[in-house]
Design a protein around this motif. Structure first.
Motif, mmCIF file in Angstrom:
data_model
loop_
_atom_site.group_PDB
_atom_site.id
_atom_site.type_symbol
_atom_site.label_atom_id
_atom_site.label_comp_id
_atom_site.label_asym_id
_atom_site.label_seq_id
_atom_site.Cartn_x
_atom_site.Cartn_y
_atom_site.Cartn_z
ATOM 1 N N LEU A 1 -4.157 69.557 42.407
ATOM 2 C CA LEU A 1 -5.179 70.493 41.949
ATOM 3 C C LEU A 1 -6.562 69.849 41.997
ATOM 4 O O LEU A 1 -7.535 70.471 42.443
ATOM 5 C CB LEU A 1 -4.849 70.949 40.527
ATOM 6 C CG LEU A 1 -5.416 72.252 40.052
ATOM 7 C CD1 LEU A 1 -5.025 73.391 40.961
ATOM 8 C CD2 LEU A 1 -4.965 72.536 38.628
ATOM 9 N N TYR B 1 -7.640 69.654 45.556
ATOM 10 C CA TYR B 1 -8.056 70.989 45.997
ATOM 11 C C TYR B 1 -9.499 71.264 45.587
ATOM 12 O O TYR B 1 -10.323 71.665 46.412
ATOM 13 C CB TYR B 1 -7.110 72.049 45.422
ATOM 14 C CG TYR B 1 -7.588 73.457 45.614
ATOM 15 C CD1 TYR B 1 -7.497 74.072 46.855
ATOM 16 C CD2 TYR B 1 -8.147 74.172 44.561
ATOM 17 C CE1 TYR B 1 -7.941 75.372 47.043
ATOM 18 C CE2 TYR B 1 -8.600 75.465 44.739
ATOM 19 C CZ TYR B 1 -8.497 76.058 45.973
ATOM 20 O OH TYR B 1 -8.938 77.336 46.162
ATOM 21 N N PHE C 1 -11.703 70.930 48.880
ATOM 22 C CA PHE C 1 -11.526 72.175 49.628
ATOM 23 C C PHE C 1 -12.203 73.395 49.024
ATOM 24 O O PHE C 1 -12.791 74.188 49.744
ATOM 25 C CB PHE C 1 -10.029 72.465 49.818
ATOM 26 C CG PHE C 1 -9.299 71.375 50.531
ATOM 27 C CD1 PHE C 1 -9.588 71.068 51.852
ATOM 28 C CD2 PHE C 1 -8.329 70.632 49.884
ATOM 29 C CE1 PHE C 1 -8.922 70.063 52.521
ATOM 30 C CE2 PHE C 1 -7.651 69.618 50.540
ATOM 31 C CZ PHE C 1 -7.955 69.337 51.857
ATOM 32 N N TYR C 2 -12.098 73.572 47.720
ATOM 33 C CA TYR C 2 -12.537 74.816 47.091
ATOM 34 C C TYR C 2 -13.981 75.175 47.428
ATOM 35 O O TYR C 2 -14.260 76.278 47.896
ATOM 36 C CB TYR C 2 -12.353 74.736 45.567
ATOM 37 C CG TYR C 2 -12.854 75.966 44.867
ATOM 38 C CD1 TYR C 2 -12.105 77.127 44.852
ATOM 39 C CD2 TYR C 2 -14.100 75.972 44.238
ATOM 40 C CE1 TYR C 2 -12.566 78.273 44.230
ATOM 41 C CE2 TYR C 2 -14.567 77.104 43.610
ATOM 42 C CZ TYR C 2 -13.795 78.254 43.607
ATOM 43 O OH TYR C 2 -14.260 79.379 43.000
ATOM 44 N N THR D 1 -6.513 78.919 50.517
ATOM 45 C CA THR D 1 -5.866 78.506 49.274
ATOM 46 C C THR D 1 -4.376 78.828 49.321
ATOM 47 O O THR D 1 -3.551 78.032 48.869
ATOM 48 C CB THR D 1 -6.534 79.191 48.063
ATOM 49 O OG1 THR D 1 -7.922 78.798 48.024
ATOM 50 C CG2 THR D 1 -5.867 78.783 46.761
ATOM 51 N N TYR E 1 -2.869 76.137 51.436
ATOM 52 C CA TYR E 1 -2.816 74.882 50.683
ATOM 53 C C TYR E 1 -1.647 74.909 49.692
ATOM 54 O O TYR E 1 -0.863 73.960 49.620
ATOM 55 C CB TYR E 1 -4.135 74.644 49.946
ATOM 56 C CG TYR E 1 -4.188 73.345 49.188
ATOM 57 C CD1 TYR E 1 -4.546 72.161 49.829
ATOM 58 C CD2 TYR E 1 -3.884 73.291 47.829
ATOM 59 C CE1 TYR E 1 -4.598 70.959 49.137
ATOM 60 C CE2 TYR E 1 -3.930 72.097 47.129
ATOM 61 C CZ TYR E 1 -4.289 70.940 47.788
ATOM 62 O OH TYR E 1 -4.336 69.755 47.097
ATOM 63 N N THR F 1 1.739 72.626 49.869
ATOM 64 C CA THR F 1 2.077 71.840 48.686
ATOM 65 C C THR F 1 3.509 72.111 48.254
ATOM 66 O O THR F 1 4.274 71.181 47.966
ATOM 67 C CB THR F 1 1.106 72.178 47.532
ATOM 68 O OG1 THR F 1 -0.216 71.827 47.927
ATOM 69 C CG2 THR F 1 1.468 71.431 46.270
#
Length: 172
Positions: free
Chosen positions: A11, A14, A18-19, A34, A37, A41
């Motif tokens: 998390l 992420y 990435f976010y 997302t 991803y 995961t």
């Protein structure tokens, strides 16, 4: 508890990497990426956890005995769970072929090659896990590689069927 820390780390990765980048482009890109991803995961969680750290006292020299290089050996040997494993491997990779096609918008050969490479990384990681830690529950299986790649192809085929609808939604 250990899995909690693994998921927290994923998390954090992420949100750090990435976010913000995906969110700057558009909400639709953020949602699709997302989903990909989260999907990757979960696949890595199911196929590689727990992943062993190399032991200081050496490696398992018998690790190749856990590998299967004969396609569909379990099915030919009437192994009780062979059909179930084949179906699960196909189903597991359908989202990859579907989502990757939406994200990258590439042709069938690149999607199949990407699915194959993703599956190969998983299988090699399982082989290395058996080598390092001697885990018999994880092993390289050529059947998995074939069925995973086929699952990616099925996902891409679903994308092709839904492509007009998907492109319409993404353009809004």
């Amino acid at each position: 508890m250990r899995y909690f820390f693994d998921f927290m780390l994923l998390l954090i990765i992420y949100f750090l990497f990435f976010y913000r980048r995906w969110n700057e482009k558009s909400k639709k890109i953020l949602i699709i990426n997302t989903l990909m991803y989260a999907y990757i995961t979960m696949v890595l969680f199911v196929t590689l956890m727990p992943f062993t750290i190399p032991l200081i006292n050496g490696t398992n020299n018998m690790f190749l005995q856990t590998a299967n290089f004969i396609p569909f050996r379990d099915l030919k040997s009437n192994y009780n769970g062979a059909i179930r494993e084949i179906v699960l491997n196909i189903v597991m990779m359908i989202p990859f072929g579907f989502l990757y096609a939406i994200i990258k918008r590439q042709g069938i050969l690149k999607i199949i090659m990407s699915t194959f490479l993703f599956s190969l990384v998983i299988e090699i990681s399982q082989l290395m896990s058996a080598w390092w830690g001697g885990l018999s529950s994880r092993s390289f299986d050529i059947t998995d590689l074939i069925t995973n790649t086929f699952g990616g192809l099925v996902g891409y085929t679903i994308f092709l069927v839904l492509k007009p609808l998907i492109l319409k939604v993404l353009k809004k």
